[in-house]
Design an enzyme around this catalytic site. Structure first.
Site, mmCIF file in Angstrom:
data_model
loop_
_atom_site.group_PDB
_atom_site.id
_atom_site.type_symbol
_atom_site.label_atom_id
_atom_site.label_comp_id
_atom_site.label_asym_id
_atom_site.label_seq_id
_atom_site.Cartn_x
_atom_site.Cartn_y
_atom_site.Cartn_z
ATOM 1 N N LYS A 130 0.823 -1.218 0.000
ATOM 2 C CA LYS A 130 0.000 0.000 0.000
ATOM 3 C C LYS A 130 0.851 1.260 0.000
ATOM 4 C CE LYS A 130 -4.564 -1.437 1.305
ATOM 5 N NZ LYS A 130 -5.714 -1.303 2.182
ATOM 6 N N LYS A 212 -3.785 -10.223 -7.039
ATOM 7 C CA LYS A 212 -5.014 -10.509 -6.288
ATOM 8 C C LYS A 212 -6.197 -9.720 -6.864
ATOM 9 C CE LYS A 212 -5.959 -8.445 -2.394
ATOM 10 N NZ LYS A 212 -6.092 -7.892 -1.055
ATOM 11 N N LYS A 215 -10.771 -4.542 -5.244
ATOM 12 C CA LYS A 215 -11.728 -3.507 -5.634
ATOM 13 C C LYS A 215 -11.027 -2.235 -6.088
ATOM 14 C CE LYS A 215 -12.386 -3.341 -0.676
ATOM 15 N NZ LYS A 215 -13.095 -4.077 0.322
HETATM 16 P P1 TYM Z 1 -10.559 -6.459 3.296
HETATM 17 O O1 TYM Z 1 -11.668 -5.483 3.531
HETATM 18 O O2 TYM Z 1 -9.471 -6.077 2.364
HETATM 19 O O3 TYM Z 1 -11.158 -7.832 2.802
HETATM 20 C C1 TYM Z 1 -12.223 -8.472 3.485
HETATM 21 C C2 TYM Z 1 -12.049 -9.975 3.435
HETATM 22 O O4 TYM Z 1 -12.006 -10.418 2.076
HETATM 23 C C3 TYM Z 1 -10.853 -11.208 1.851
HETATM 24 N N1 TYM Z 1 -10.389 -10.968 0.462
HETATM 25 C C4 TYM Z 1 -10.132 -11.957 -0.404
HETATM 26 N N2 TYM Z 1 -10.194 -13.292 -0.301
HETATM 27 C C5 TYM Z 1 -9.862 -14.033 -1.392
HETATM 28 N N3 TYM Z 1 -9.467 -13.480 -2.570
HETATM 29 C C6 TYM Z 1 -9.379 -12.142 -2.718
HETATM 30 N N4 TYM Z 1 -9.005 -11.614 -3.885
HETATM 31 C C7 TYM Z 1 -9.719 -11.317 -1.607
HETATM 32 N N5 TYM Z 1 -9.750 -9.959 -1.413
HETATM 33 C C8 TYM Z 1 -10.161 -9.784 -0.130
HETATM 34 C C9 TYM Z 1 -9.841 -10.705 2.868
HETATM 35 O O5 TYM Z 1 -8.850 -11.668 3.131
HETATM 36 C C10 TYM Z 1 -10.735 -10.446 4.067
HETATM 37 O O6 TYM Z 1 -10.968 -11.627 4.802
HETATM 38 N N6 TYM Z 1 -7.865 -5.827 7.464
HETATM 39 C C11 TYM Z 1 -9.009 -6.517 6.908
HETATM 40 C C12 TYM Z 1 -10.292 -6.177 7.577
HETATM 41 C C13 TYM Z 1 -10.263 -6.353 9.057
HETATM 42 C C14 TYM Z 1 -10.379 -7.580 9.763
HETATM 43 C C15 TYM Z 1 -10.346 -7.237 11.144
HETATM 44 C C16 TYM Z 1 -10.518 -8.900 9.352
HETATM 45 C C17 TYM Z 1 -10.143 -5.371 9.983
HETATM 46 N N7 TYM Z 1 -10.206 -5.878 11.244
HETATM 47 C C18 TYM Z 1 -10.408 -8.218 12.110
HETATM 48 C C19 TYM Z 1 -10.578 -9.888 10.349
HETATM 49 C C20 TYM Z 1 -10.531 -9.539 11.707
HETATM 50 C C21 TYM Z 1 -9.122 -6.128 5.433
HETATM 51 O O7 TYM Z 1 -8.629 -5.135 5.017
HETATM 52 O O8 TYM Z 1 -9.930 -6.935 4.694
#
Ligand code: TYM
Length: 349
Positions: A130, A212, A215
């Site tokens: 990032k 990956k 969005k």
């Molecule tokens: P975020 O918002 O980027 O993504 C949410 C969830 O989606 C999964 N994900 C994917 N899985 C498979 N293939 C992909 N291309 C893909 N893109 C996203 C992510 O692994 C995630 O599970 N930091 C976290 C959010 C968060 C969180 C937490 C998660 C904040 N606090 C506490 C668990 C527990 C994040 O940015 O996810």
């Protein structure tokens, strides 16, 4: 006498019965959710509700590590909440809340910042990535973001964190922070474990399957959104990059086909081997059409239910109000314990 014995037996059994496990996860409302979010995360949460105490948050505090347009952030936050419910997460069974409504997250985060090392945060691959993609805004929040995520998890004494592969490193640092803190003060936090999805754990871009699916990709054909119309989904899969071969079979370096097989098996609920068998002798054209159709069928009810829910803002407000109350109560208990352990004077009111 007999009754007493029965009561005693019941008590012992109740003490021995395993307590339900606590599951915590979250999604950032920093844009439209993708098929990756669904297959890697939310889609897998539904089944966990039956036997666990599940807590799911829309993590808006995390979103502002990257600049957001305020009105859009508000809209997307409600949309993610609606999508949780549309995927099958039942507010009667699971606790759903918006992260910024529970101030304990920010408060614990400060404390845990003081128990997290600069060096370990510097090793986080998401921070490194990032800082390149947002080179004009490498703010301190982007750097300490895993500490906030650790606070989310640890406040609820979480056992399991169901996430996609890309978040595994962040759950591991949450474990390290918990163990360090427990090492100094005794058993304050449950040490959480990541639960990584099976075939959907890492869904790749349809335009460049070495990256990956995200969005924030500039190429609209690289990702499928949960709210995409069936015709858009079909078009994106038709254009999806494959490779120069012709067999629908996984293999080293066949990034495009590997990804499409992973998507198909996660969407159609079969193993990758079964998917290969189903398409033996068929060409990439037929296969891509079938992947598109499987995804359309999985996402159709999610999109339709989300649209309905977004027309019922009163209901959504009820869900997040109740969720904030319940989450605050649980979170407060952990925070008070932490404050006491580190030596803060008990708050007089
Ligand atoms: P975020 O918002 O980027 O993504 C949410 C969830 O989606 C999964 N994900 C994917 N899985 C498979 N293939 C992909 N291309 C893909 N893109 C996203 C992510 O692994 C995630 O599970 N930091 C976290 C959010 C968060 C969180 C937490 C998660 C904040 N606090 C506490 C668990 C527990 C994040 O940015 O996810």
């Amino acid at each position: 006498m007999i009754e007493e014995k029965i009561e005693q037996k019941q008590e012992t059994e109740a003490q021995q019965a395993p307590r339900p496990k606590t599951v915590f996860s979250g999604v950032q409302p920093s844009g439209k959710l993708t098929l990756g979010n669904y297959l890697g995360a939310m889609g897998n949460w539904v089944a966990l509700q039956e036997e666990n105490r599940c807590i799911f948050s829309v993590v808006d505090l995390h979103s502002i590590t990257v600049r957001q347009e305020p009105a859009a952030l508000r809209r997307q936050t409600l949309e993610v909440l609606a999508q949780y419910i549309a995927c099958g997460i039942d507010p009667e069974k699971s606790l759903l809340f918006i992260q910024s409504h529970v101030s304990a997250h920010a408060e614990l985060s400060w404390v845990l910042n003081c128990y997290t090392m600069f060096g370990e945060l510097s090793r986080m691959t998401q921070f490194k990535d990032k800082s390149k993609t947002h080179a004009d805004n490498v703010n301190a929040g982007l750097f300490t973001y895993p500490v906030l995520m650790a606070s989310d998890i640890l406040l609820y004494q979480t056992d399991f964190v169901p996430v996609g592969q890309d978040q595994k490193q962040h759950v591991e640092i949450a474990r390290d922070i918990a163990e360090r803190f427990n090492g100094i003060y005794g058993n304050v936090f449950t040490v959480p474990e990541p639960r990584i999805a099976g075939t959907g754990a890492r869904i790749m871009s349809l335009a460049d399957p070495t990256k990956k699916m995200s969005k924030s990709d500039k190429n609209q054909n690289a990702f499928v959104l949960l709210m995409d119309k069936p015709e858009d989904i079909m078009r994106k899969f038709k254009r999806a990059v494959t490779d120069s071969g012709s067999e629908v079979r996984r293999g080293e370096g066949k990034h495009g086909v590997n990804n499409l097989i992973a998507i198909y098996s996660a969407a159609a609920g079969c193993t990758p081997e079964a998917a290969e068998e189903r398409f033996a002798g068929k060409g990439y054209g037929d296969f891509k059409k079938a992947v598109g159709e499987a995804v359309v069928e999985v996402l159709r009810p999610v999109r339709e239910k989300t649209e309905d829910l977004l027309n019922n803002k009163d209901y959504l407000e009820k869900v997040y109000t109740q969720g904030a109350e319940n989450a605050s109560r649980i979170a407060r208990r952990t925070l008070e314990k932490v404050y006491k352990k580190v030596g803060f004077i008990k708050k007089p009111f």
